[in-house]
Write a protein that holds these residues in place. Sequence first.
Motif, mmCIF file in Angstrom:
data_model
loop_
_atom_site.group_PDB
_atom_site.id
_atom_site.type_symbol
_atom_site.label_atom_id
_atom_site.label_comp_id
_atom_site.label_asym_id
_atom_site.label_seq_id
_atom_site.Cartn_x
_atom_site.Cartn_y
_atom_site.Cartn_z
ATOM 1 N N GLU A 90 45.728 71.636 65.933
ATOM 2 C CA GLU A 90 46.768 70.849 66.553
ATOM 3 C C GLU A 90 48.352 70.759 65.822
ATOM 4 O O GLU A 90 48.920 70.857 66.301
ATOM 5 N N HIS A 185 49.632 65.147 76.227
ATOM 6 C CA HIS A 185 50.685 65.397 74.990
ATOM 7 C C HIS A 185 51.685 66.632 75.961
ATOM 8 O O HIS A 185 52.136 67.171 74.548
ATOM 9 N N TYR A 215 50.432 65.829 70.203
ATOM 10 C CA TYR A 215 50.129 64.679 69.616
ATOM 11 C C TYR A 215 50.976 63.770 68.683
ATOM 12 O O TYR A 215 51.066 62.173 68.940
ATOM 13 N N ARG A 216 51.368 64.065 67.403
ATOM 14 C CA ARG A 216 51.988 63.693 66.587
ATOM 15 C C ARG A 216 53.728 63.781 66.441
ATOM 16 O O ARG A 216 53.915 64.567 66.965
ATOM 17 N N ASP A 217 54.320 62.771 66.217
ATOM 18 C CA ASP A 217 55.498 63.077 65.682
ATOM 19 C C ASP A 217 55.217 63.969 65.303
ATOM 20 O O ASP A 217 54.984 64.738 64.092
ATOM 21 N N ASP A 266 48.819 53.833 62.496
ATOM 22 C CA ASP A 266 49.879 54.666 63.434
ATOM 23 C C ASP A 266 49.725 56.185 63.219
ATOM 24 O O ASP A 266 50.168 56.766 62.736
ATOM 25 N N ARG A 268 49.605 58.314 64.939
ATOM 26 C CA ARG A 268 51.007 59.105 65.994
ATOM 27 C C ARG A 268 51.896 59.538 65.267
ATOM 28 O O ARG A 268 52.758 60.801 65.021
ATOM 29 N N GLN A 269 52.348 58.845 63.642
ATOM 30 C CA GLN A 269 53.452 59.171 63.058
ATOM 31 C C GLN A 269 53.718 60.483 62.565
ATOM 32 O O GLN A 269 52.887 61.026 61.564
ATOM 33 N N PRO A 678 44.044 63.456 68.096
ATOM 34 C CA PRO A 678 44.361 62.837 69.295
ATOM 35 C C PRO A 678 43.619 62.615 69.506
ATOM 36 O O PRO A 678 42.134 62.691 69.407
#
Length: 690
Positions: A90, A185, A215-217, A266, A268-269, A678
């Motif tokens: 990713e 995403h 997926y993540r910021d 979190d 996704r951060q 993800p």
Amino acid sequence: MRVVYRQGTLSALALLVGWNSGVVAQEDTTTSVGSVPDITVTAPRLSRDIYDTPAAVTVLNRREIQQGQQRVHLDESLEAVPGLFLQNRENYAQGQRISSRGFGARAPFGIRGLHIRVDGIPYTLPDGQAQIDAVDLASATQVEVIRGPSSVLYGNAAGGVIDITTADGRRMRQSPVIDLQGGSHGLMQAGVRAGGEQGDWFYSASASALKSDGYRDQSEVEKYLFNGKLGYKLDSQRSITLLLNLLDTPKAEDPGGLTREAADEDPRQAWRFSDILDAGQTVDQQLVGTHYQDQNLAGGTLDARVFYTWRDFEQQLPFPGSSLINYQRDYYGGSLQYSRDNQLAGRPFTWVVGTDLGWQEDDRGRRGVSATGEITGTTGDERQQAQSTGVFAQGEWSLTEKLALSAGVRHDRVSMEIDDDFLADGSDDSGDRTFREWSGSLGLSYRYQPAHQWYATVGNAFETPTFTEFARPDGSGGFNPDIDPQQAWNYEIGARGLFDMGLEYDVALFSVNVDDELIPFESPGGRTFYRNAGRTSRDGLEAAISYPFLDAWEASSSLTLARYRFDRYTTGSGDDLSGNDLPGLPETLWHGYLSWQGLGGRFAEAGAHYVGDFYADDANTEKVSSHWRFDLKGGDSWRVGRDTTIELYGGIRNLFDEDYYENVRINASFDRYYEPAPGRTFYAGVKVGF
């Protein structure tokens, strides 16, 4: 090793695609289940049948690489190869990490310990590192994977070889083929392929565009890729092929690693400095190459290749300090090899001799960046040059109709030089290192049935530190004088075969001893440096099996059981870590598939994947839990009119929304080991061939 095409998967998915179709393949690839597969292995230099090859080799065909796949990441097809462990699909800024029998796990980015080749062109640099961001899986027709020592084959690599072949257009039955794909995403991918043959000319062209929010910021990516070939048959024995590969990645963001607590809170951060500094990279690369082949030169075959690659690269690492890097790279070289079949003492003897040459020139800069993202000035400016020269010879002697002896020897000279142009710090850190290494291998193959083989092999290999790994932990330029190349000895026995009812098996037992293992660690500032461990060992079992138990159904499985240990290792601070596990390497990997192949292009597949627990640090204080992942994919195709076909395909990854880590950064500073994967993701596509 799945060398017979998989015949299918999951009745539930079959119901989704269960109406009639009868469509020809876009490229002609057929194999009869239960027959002796005609599989030629070329990655070990000597071209021969797989059942004559005394090495752990897996061959993946076009269907295994492409059918129902996104064709974005190598793990889509390589994940099921025993002995391989792949991470980081990713994070496009760091690139996918691949380890083979534990070699390559040390790399925080790029590929180490493996020799990567695409259409005979080395993607591995003279200093030992490789990037695979320019590999075009949409045009890939075969992937050969050798696990074990590869220095005797291609130099400067201990973990093996990944040899990728792309289409030349001569077997393409439909042209053009348009492929549109979307997924979770914000994934969007568009591609087009064309190819064909006219008279003595043949060609293939593949272009694609990829965009994803991630997926993540701070994980957005935008990427454009072209791969092409143009060939001409001079006569029935001689041909020349031109290759062109273009890569443009204007954006590949880096969300950075998280602590376990932050990932749980979190996933996704992004790491806070990844956002503040806009961490990520841009890449612009062009490759051109030429392959000339003469299959009847003095009774043998001559292969000659030349290539040139230019790469413009800039990356903001996810931490302040000396973290904004850029380089312009020229990488060029060539190879020449000649092989021939002869007689020795009245028995068949096949041999190959040749040479590989490579030059790498990097004009590198490094700048400081404040905690608020402001550039504070130049911290490094140097020119790095590496040259590799290798000469090799291999032979295979058929002692009897069933027993063959193989041997190989290679000598490599790798010279590395740094010219320091940043003298504002008051020191000139220019320097050079030269390594001269001999590699050898000896193997025995016993083909006791046409499709059954036992083999044993022993060989040694070496890996020099790359320019990045030679960096001094004190932050100054030049070479770190305290690290040296690692040396490995590999011992292996194995068996492979195919029974009449279609049951196929591949088993290998291996033991590898490594002196001066290269180990990464992060400084408090976040930058990765390297040190040598005294001695390590790798012992394990690799096994793969597949069985087409019904006309349209097949079950397949691969298993890796291994032990990776520090046998002798004392850190610079005096800590004795002897007996600890090598970090970043699970000792258990299992992959299973149930697949169904219907009429025409109809198919479905379910996959299950298990990754055992492992440690993230040398001290074995940070343990990463095991996890399971389940996937589904399926599709169908049908004919529209006389010449047009339409294929629909799609898949679900991580069906049960399992929490796990897509990448683990070894020996990370401030406990930022983790890059979360993800949850459940989807993709679907349509492919139209004319």
